[in-house]
Scaffold this active site. Structure first.
Site, PDB file in Angstrom:
ATOM      1  N   ASP B 426      -6.019   3.780   8.946  1.00  0.00           N
ATOM      2  CA  ASP B 426      -5.614   5.125   8.601  1.00  0.00           C
ATOM      3  C   ASP B 426      -6.801   6.030   8.933  1.00  0.00           C
ATOM      4  O   ASP B 426      -7.906   5.543   9.132  1.00  0.00           O
ATOM      5  CB  ASP B 426      -5.307   5.127   7.103  1.00  0.00           C
ATOM      6  N   ASP B 867      -6.291   4.152   2.505  1.00  0.00           N
ATOM      7  CA  ASP B 867      -6.700   4.535   1.164  1.00  0.00           C
ATOM      8  C   ASP B 867      -5.583   5.175   0.359  1.00  0.00           C
ATOM      9  O   ASP B 867      -5.695   5.326  -0.846  1.00  0.00           O
ATOM     10  CB  ASP B 867      -7.872   5.516   1.227  1.00  0.00           C
ATOM     11  N   ASP B 871      -0.271   4.402   2.894  1.00  0.00           N
ATOM     12  CA  ASP B 871      -0.727   3.237   3.657  1.00  0.00           C
ATOM     13  C   ASP B 871      -0.242   1.921   3.060  1.00  0.00           C
ATOM     14  O   ASP B 871      -0.480   0.860   3.619  1.00  0.00           O
ATOM     15  CB  ASP B 871      -2.258   3.202   3.722  1.00  0.00           C
TER      16      ASP B 871
END
Lengths: 338, 1171
Positions: B426, B867, B871
């Site tokens: 990410d 995080d 995700d």
């Protein structure tokens, strides 16, 4: 493990900072040997330096042993007897005479062995067919579990029970030199611990070999088991189908070219399973009996290591590694094991 | 539980075992519609109607077992493993006559192994139980009638109870907020335990219940709540309240969740809606996804192979046994008469030889079971506990600023960390800090703000003279640290023209005014006034929002108070030039979500004007702007937005619209109706209605906030790329932003060729304008396919030239098509040909889909790192999920396998810990097979000489203790301590990591090599021992070697051989390893002595074996020395040759280092001589 906490103690309580220790940080002092050519060559050298002398010593020890081996199972059956099994199974004492020549001076103690071949003393049914309780304790005469089918005879327990005891070897040997009998001592031919702890001093044979089918030797029921050393030796089962067991000891010197007359009682049936029987008379060295194998093996491996050490030295001198070439990397070729 | 099982249907065979199938499906359609059947009678938890519902009590159990279920359940868990099940069967059979050894000796190792695993489970569960008890016995005030509240334990709460919670207390269950100490029934809640967010959330009770705010007022309170069934959605709630004849809609705003905490509020009253396991937090707590490493899956296959070997050996043995047994009795004549074949049990009966052989098959199966390493699983578990401890305790992965160490949440994946082929990352919060700073803005077509972003710096570097990229230790953040940090957190804006009230002199002050008003009004932040200093700080839901309110404050629009219906702003009056406090009526909030990508508020100004203020992503905002030519700075703003995106900034478009009363009234009615609706389509309905009002917006400008790269990210990515790991960044950013971030973090390099797949081409946009959906999708698909094909050709052509590197950049829309079944393979092929891949504008679902595609397409290990809650899908889909415990809450961490605080720790986690763990586990497993094959095969070889009768070569207890005592500790020590090279070298030579990626250490050749080593060693041990020991005298006293002596000697050789083998396979020795190896060997001798002193009935063939027979005999010592050294020579020679001609990379490195060291030494010495 020395754990030194380098975080200030005031914050250590609240902070989640891992405490430093060589263990948790995987920094324990350690040595990290690398397989360098020098290492490899020295290791091989060291092995050969140790192995070759041992090999020589072992070989000498084996060569010092004088051994007379005489196979008698077929010669002791009369030539006209076609069915050897039938011959051996007919009751009666079957004597046979053999003459042996001493090849070299033999110093006492001279050990007399019988060697059987193709006899599976290590068969599971056979090995299990005994009862250790019964053998060592006179009160346990009725413990015959595991002894089937040699557990009871006429509804009373057999002591010693089981197939091992039942099939006790019953060939006999007597020796004479120039018509003077040679005394064969049967004392202390078994392991001491067996005599003293596995076979009771107050356990006497009972009801032994009294069934319809007689296996091997009979036992004198007036002598306790611990003193029936033939039985004690027999009961420590052999590892392989070819084995020797101690029969007795000759305590006199035998001179070179002495002729020894052996009077055999050929009673034991190895014919039905094509087993050989041998009489072995042998001295011992510090390493035991005559067997060159260990000495030769030591010499071979020692020599091999020396050869390898030389080879590695040559390779190292002729073809030193080109440093700095990662195309050497194993996975650039094909993955192998390390 | 059901839902989870359904989702994994077919994948998790094991889950199906665990009794879930017996559970009743809770989603039965019933009165009140499917999923919305709950009826809560407030204040009457024990009323007859309430009792019928039979809701669970409030005891929350997090333990895996209870006292009753522990034994059966944990045993079941253990025996689910094939190997353990096998041992259970052989262990049971050991009590029958089949057994080749005594039953007790067979049971002991199984009990030890299973016991150790169960004790581990038990201890873990005990800790959970203690926590449970503590939590369930907390006290809470509950209404008992007549307005009296008394304390009771949490676990006694029932659905419908009315409770009173005081400041800083936790909520004991999911509550409906009725009233609070404030008149408008608001309260503040901290949800740290739920999602890790430390900011305060505002909750507000309904107006109708707000008057019940004293103990006495509850005398008359009667209400019924109808609401949804228990579910795991933390942020949604649908229900109605029936109070005094009226019906009122309930939303998540009125729900206080268990495990969150009351803050800044003296007390609240609430009604219990969900208790115990029905609460959202418990429903939400899924067990960490149970993943198994590929290494372990392969290990299972090897175990099956071993089973095959065992079964075939047993079959061969049984056939021979059958033949020989049959042979023993021919027409009544006994061959081996001493076995009494005429009077035999079934196991040895020549008359029933086939049956005997069949029974014998079971016997030998038990005997050759020693091929299967019984202690393998438990040893691996023990090693992994240590490995995760090492990860957790690593000081180099501890993040000082946030006080967060690394946290390996699942220990069973540690070796997978050493095999990662592709990282899917990410961006926001993972590569960047997720601390937003307001740096630039564009108002009315004019750009403001002078700050220079990190990306711009990177671009400048890129365009300037070429800098040495791989220069070690040139940490960027070191250069930056010299800069003056922004004084105000979240604000890094500097422009004289609009600061300090100067904006009134700009060309369009009216627009600027509205722009700043919007910043101050359009948000969900809560102001927190420091009582001492009077300074205001804000609690916000996202860091972006915080940046906006702070910016508004700094630019003169200080948001200072929020009530349920008003927002107060201290603002600069452009006319008077004075700060005045204005109160805006807050009418509606149209909330942000990831599909809407925008948020709006409707406020009534003090002069009665109604305005809608809206902010959102450019993709959704520009299409909602008014087509009427009002203010003509749309193009300028677009240009600025692109510029900002180039500079790696996150942009939002700000727009507003004036509403007339009629329109608003109409809207408000429908909006409220939709909000009160109960049902699954409520959200769609609301969206439809908001769509009608968020249109014809008037553009104000755009904001740009910077999300700084985390420390060390570029270096880390560089290292990982050098390690041959492919890195994919999947982000929600715009294409340009993504590319620039890519450059900033060195994912993209100047010499790389970029292949961009995008649907933002003119012809597609043309078709989009036309608006035929079918046309659009067809054209888009074609375009994407075309672009992929073109890209692939480029990559394909340059295959000869390995120097050439490609980067693939895909946008979200194209990704939708590229992930379709028809294009997936093509796309993957292209992506694999590129060194870096960036997917931008992708949704959470796409993140998971991309992850799955890579995982299934490459069949290599994937690692996802992220995080945020968006995700989670990706983390669970990947082979390993790494959560960054950052600003965006704990959702990602909760579903991750390992949590770290900073992206740059990934480097150490993979290159050092991963590499070591992989190396340790794979070596360990290979060694396990080796040691058991030596042992098992030596038994088999001996069998051949016992006419396959099933007599073991070794004493029963020697047999059974082999796995537990004489071979286990050194291999565990190897698994815990072995290091091929030091961490420094691991990081210096990242290529080393490829050992794991290419699975060099656990390839079939290596496994079979070790197995071969085992077989050959067994053959050597057996033949050398028998040839040397038999049949001559064993010692000078003339005794010959029986079964006992041969067995003990062979066993001694085996113990020496395996432990020495271990010693020469170590590349690292510390004191503990030494103790383990030499201690094990010493223990064997010690054991022989002690066991030999037991009663001969117990010790049987081992009675005094060492003291009396072995120790005094030189033959024993010479033979064991010879055999144990000789068995090692093939392996040693092999590895010497291999090290010379085909070195492993680590050996090559070490050689080089030692060579360098020697050279340096030599130089030193010569210098010493010279002086």
């Amino acid at each position: 493990m020395s754990s030194t906490n380098n975080a200030p103690p005031s914050t250590a309580a609240a902070s989640k900072r891992p405490k430093y220790s060589k263990f948790t940080q995987q920094e324990l002092p350690a040595c990290k040997p690398i397989l360098t050519p020098r290492w490899v060559i020295s290791a091989f050298m060291l092995i050969s330096i140790i192995f070759v002398p041992i090999g020589v010593a072992a070989l000498f020890a084996s060569r010092d042993v004088i051994e007379i081996v005489d196979r008698y199972d077929s010669v002791c059956v009369p030539a006209n007897e076609t069915d050897k099994v039938k011959y051996i199974q007919t009751p009666g004492f079957k004597t046979c005479n053999r003459t042996l020549t001493v090849p070299k001076h033999m110093k006492p103690p001279i050990f007399v062995y019988y060697q059987l071949d193709n006899f599976y003393q290590n068969h599971r049914r056979y090995v299990k067919s005994r009862n250790d309780q019964q053998l060592r304790d006179s009160k346990e005469a009725n413990s015959v579990s595991g002894c089937k089918p040699e557990d009871y005879n006429n509804n009373s327990a057999i002591v010693p029970c089981g197939l091992i005891a039942w099939s006790l070897f019953n060939d006999t040997y007597s020796f004479s030199r120039k018509n003077v009998p040679l005394n064969v001592s049967k004392k202390d031919i078994s392991w001491k611990s067996d005599r003293e702890h596995k076979f009771g001093k107050d356990v006497y044979p009972q009801n032994f070999q009294s069934g319809s089918l007689i296996g091997g030797a009979k036992l004198d029921s007036s002598i306790p088991l611990s003193e029936q050393e033939d039985l004690v030796v027999w009961m420590r089962t052999a590892a392989l189908p070819t084995f020797r067991k101690l029969y007795g000891r000759i305590e006199v010197e035998l001179q070179e070219n002495d002729v020894i007359d052996v009077t055999l009682g050929n009673n034991y049936n190895t014919y039905s399973f094509n087993g050989k029987k041998k009489l072995v008379i042998s001295t011992t060295s510090w390493l035991g009996g005559k067997n060159d194998f260990l000495g030769i093996a030591y010499l071979t491996v020692g020599g091999l290591c020396f050869f390898l050490a030389v080879m590695f030295t040559i390779i190292y001198l002729v073809k030193p590694r080109q440093l700095g070439d990662p195309s050497y990397l194993s996975w650039n070729r094909n993955p192998g094991w390390h | 539980m059901m839902a989870r099982v359904r989702r994994r249907d077919g994948i998790e065979f094991s889950k199906l075992y665990s009794f879930v199938c017996c559970k009743v499906d809770k989603w039965r359609p019933e009165v009140g519609g499917p999923g919305f059947t709950r009826v809560v009678y407030c204040k009457e938890p024990e009323g007859s109607e309430a009792m019928m519902n039979n809701y669970p009590n409030n005891y929350v159990r997090t333990t895996k077992y209870t006292l009753v279920t522990f034994l059966p359940k944990s045993l079941f868990e253990q025996f689910r493993r094939v190997a353990n099940f096998f041992f259970l069967i052989t262990g049971t059979l050991a009590w029958t006559k089949f057994a080749p050894y005594t039953a007790v000796s067979a049971a002991i190792p199984l009990i030890v192994v299973i016991g150790a695993a169960m004790i581990k489970e038990g201890i873990e569960d005990c800790q959970r139980y203690r926590q449970d008890v503590e939590i369930n016995s907390r006290k809470v005030q509950v209404h008992v009638g007549n307005g009296n509240f008394v304390y009771t334990k949490w676990k006694n709460l029932k659905v419908g109870d009315v409770v009173k919670i005081k400041k800083d207390e936790f909520f004991p269950a999911d509550l409906l907020l009725l009233s609070s100490c404030y008149e408008d029934a608001i309260c503040y809640v901290e949800t740290m335990n739920l999602d890790g967010e430390t900011n305060l959330k505002l909750k507000q009770g309904l107006e109708v219940t707000s008057e019940f705010n004293s103990d006495d007022s509850f005398k008359q309170f009667r209400a019924i709540v109808r609401c949804e069934d228990p579910n795991a959605h933390l942020y949604s709630f649908v229900g109605t309240l029936e109070l005094e004849g009226g019906q009122y809609p309930l939303s998540a705003k009125q729900i206080l969740l268990r495990d969150s905490k009351l803050r800044n509020t003296d007390y609240v009253f609430g009604a219990v809606i969900f208790t115990g396991h029905d609460t959202k937090v418990v429903q939400n707590s899924t067990a960490p996804p149970s993943k198994r490493s590929s290494l372990e899956r392969k290990m299972d296959r090897i175990i099956y192979l071993l089973f095959l070997i065992v079964f075939s050996m047993a079959a061969i043995g049984s056939i021979f046994f059958g033949i020989w047994t049959k042979d023993d009795l021919e027409n009544g004549t006994m061959k081996r008469w001493y076995l009494r074949p005429d009077n035999s049990t079934i196991y040895f009966d020549p008359k029933r030889a086939p049956l005997a052989a069949l029974c014998h098959f079971l016997t030998t199966l038990m005997l050759y079971g020693y091929f299967i390493p019984i202690s393998l699983y438990v040893s691996i578990e023990i090693v992994k506990v240590f490995q995760s401890m090492f990860i957790n305790q690593d000081i180099h992965m501890y993040y000082e600023d946030a006080d967060r160490p690394a946290n390996a949440r699942t220990s069973n994946l540690s070796e997978e960390l050493g095999q990662v082929d592709t990282i899917l990352s990410d961006k926001t919060g993972t590569l960047t800090c997720n601390i937003m700073e307001f740096v630039k803005c564009s108002i009315a077509g004019r750009a403001y703000g002078h700050g220079v972003t990190e990306v711009e710096r990177a671009m400048a570097r890129r365009k300037g003279p070429p800098v040495q990229q791989t220069k070690a230790n040139s940490y960027d953040h070191l250069d930056n640290s010299g800069e003056a940090k922004p004084v105000i957190k979240g604000f890094n804006f500097y422009d004289e023209r609009i600061m300090n009230g100067n904006w009134v002199h700009e060309p369009r002050p009216d627009v600027i005014h509205l722009f700043l008003q919007l910043l101050a009004l359009c948000h969900t932040a809560v102001p927190d006034v420091d009582e001492n200093t009077g300074k205001i700080s804000y609690e916000t839901e996202s860091p972006d929002e915080s940046a906006f309110v702070v910016a508004a404050r700094e630019l003169g629009f200080e948001f200072c108070q929020r009530t349920q219906t008003t927002i107060s702003v201290r603002e600069l009056d452009p006319l008077s030039g004075e700060k005045i406090r204005r109160v805006y009526q807050l009418l509606n909030i149209l909330e942000f979500n990831s599909t809407r990508k925008r948020m709006s508020v409707i406020v009534r100004q003090e002069d009665g004007k109604l305005i809608l203020l809206s902010k959102g992503a450019d993709s959704v905002m520009f299409e909602r702007l008014t087509k009427k030519k009002g203010w003509d700075f749309e193009d300028a703003t677009k240009a600025h937005v692109n510029e900002y995106a180039d500079a790696g900034l996150r942009t939002l478009i700000l727009a507003y619209r004036e509403l007339d009363e009629e329109e608003y009234k109409n809207f408000n009615q429908r909006f409220n109706a939709a909000k009160n609706a109960i049902g699954a389509d409520r959200d769609d309905l609301i969206e439809e209605i908001t769509e009608t009002i968020e249109k014809d917006l008037v553009l104000l400008g755009a904001t740009a906030v910077e999300d700084k790269l985390q420390n060390g990210v570029p270096e880390c990515i560089d290292k990982l790329a050098q390690a041959g790991i492919k890195i994919w960044v999947i982000t929600g950013d715009k294409l340009e932003t993504a590319i620039n971030i890519g450059f900033a973090c060195r994912l993209l390099r100047q010499k790389m060729k970029q292949i961009i797949i995008s649907l933002e081409t003119p012809d597609i946009q043309e078709i989009e304008k036309a608006g035929d959906k079918l046309d659009i999708s067809r054209a888009s698909a074609n375009s994407v396919l075309h672009q992929i094909t073109q890209g692939w050709q480029m990559v394909d052509v340059s295959k000869e030239n390995p120097e050439e590197e490609f980067a693939l950049i895909v946008d979200g829309k194209s990704l939708t098509y590229a992930l379709g079944a028809d294009m997936k393979d093509m796309f993957l092929k292209l992506a694999l040909g590129c060194s870096s891949v960036i997917c931008c504008r992708s949704s959470p679902k796409q993140k998971a889909l991309v992850t799955r595609m890579v995982k299934l397409g490459t069949r290599k290990t994937t690692l996802a790192i992220g995080d945020g809650a968006n995700d989670v899908g990706m983390l669970q889909e990947a082979d390993i999920g790494i959560g960054i415990s950052g600003v965006e809450g704990m959702q990602a961490v909760m579903s991750s396998d390992v949590a770290i605080a900073q992206f740059c720790y990934l480097e150490r986690l993979l290159l050092v810990h991963g590499h070591w763990c992989y190396r340790r586990i794979s070596t360990m497993i290979c060694y396990f097979f080796y040691k058991n094959i030596i042992f098992g095969f030596s038994l088999f070889l001996y069998e051949m000489n016992t006419s396959f009768s099933g007599q073991p070569a070794y004493n029963d207890w020697f047999l059974s203790l082999y796995n537990v005592f004489f071979s286990s500790l050194p291999v565990i020590a190897l698994g815990v301590f072995d290091q091929d090279v030091s961490p420094k070298i691991c990081l210096k030579y990242p290529m080393l990591y490829q050992e794991g990626v290419q699975n060099v250490l656990f390839s079939w050749t290596r496994i079979l090599g070790w197995m071969f080593n085992g077989f050959s060693s067994a053959i050597m041990i057996y033949f050398l021992s028998t040839k040397a020991l038999e049949p001559q005298a064993f010692n000078a006293q003339g005794h010959t070697a029986g079964r006992d002596i041969l067995g003990a000697t062979m066993y001694t050789s085996v113990v020496w051989a395996i432990n020495l083998q271990m010693a020469i396979s170590f590349s690292y020795y510390n004191a503990i390893q030494h103790i383990c190896i030499w201690g094990t060997i010493a223990f064997w001798y010690f054991f022989m002595v002690v066991y030999g002193f037991l009663n001969p009935v117990r010790s049987t063939t081992a009675y005094k074996i060492f003291i009396e027979s072995l120790a005094p005999s030189p033959a024993f010592w010479l033979l064991t020395l010879f055999v144990s050294i000789t068995t090692l020579i093939p392996y040693f020679t092999f590895s010497a040759i291999k090290a010379k001609f085909f070195p492993m990379y680590h050996q090559w490195i070490l050689r080089q280092i030692s060579k360098e060291g020697r050279l340096a030494n030599k130089e030193n010495r010569s210098r010493d001589h010279g002086s």
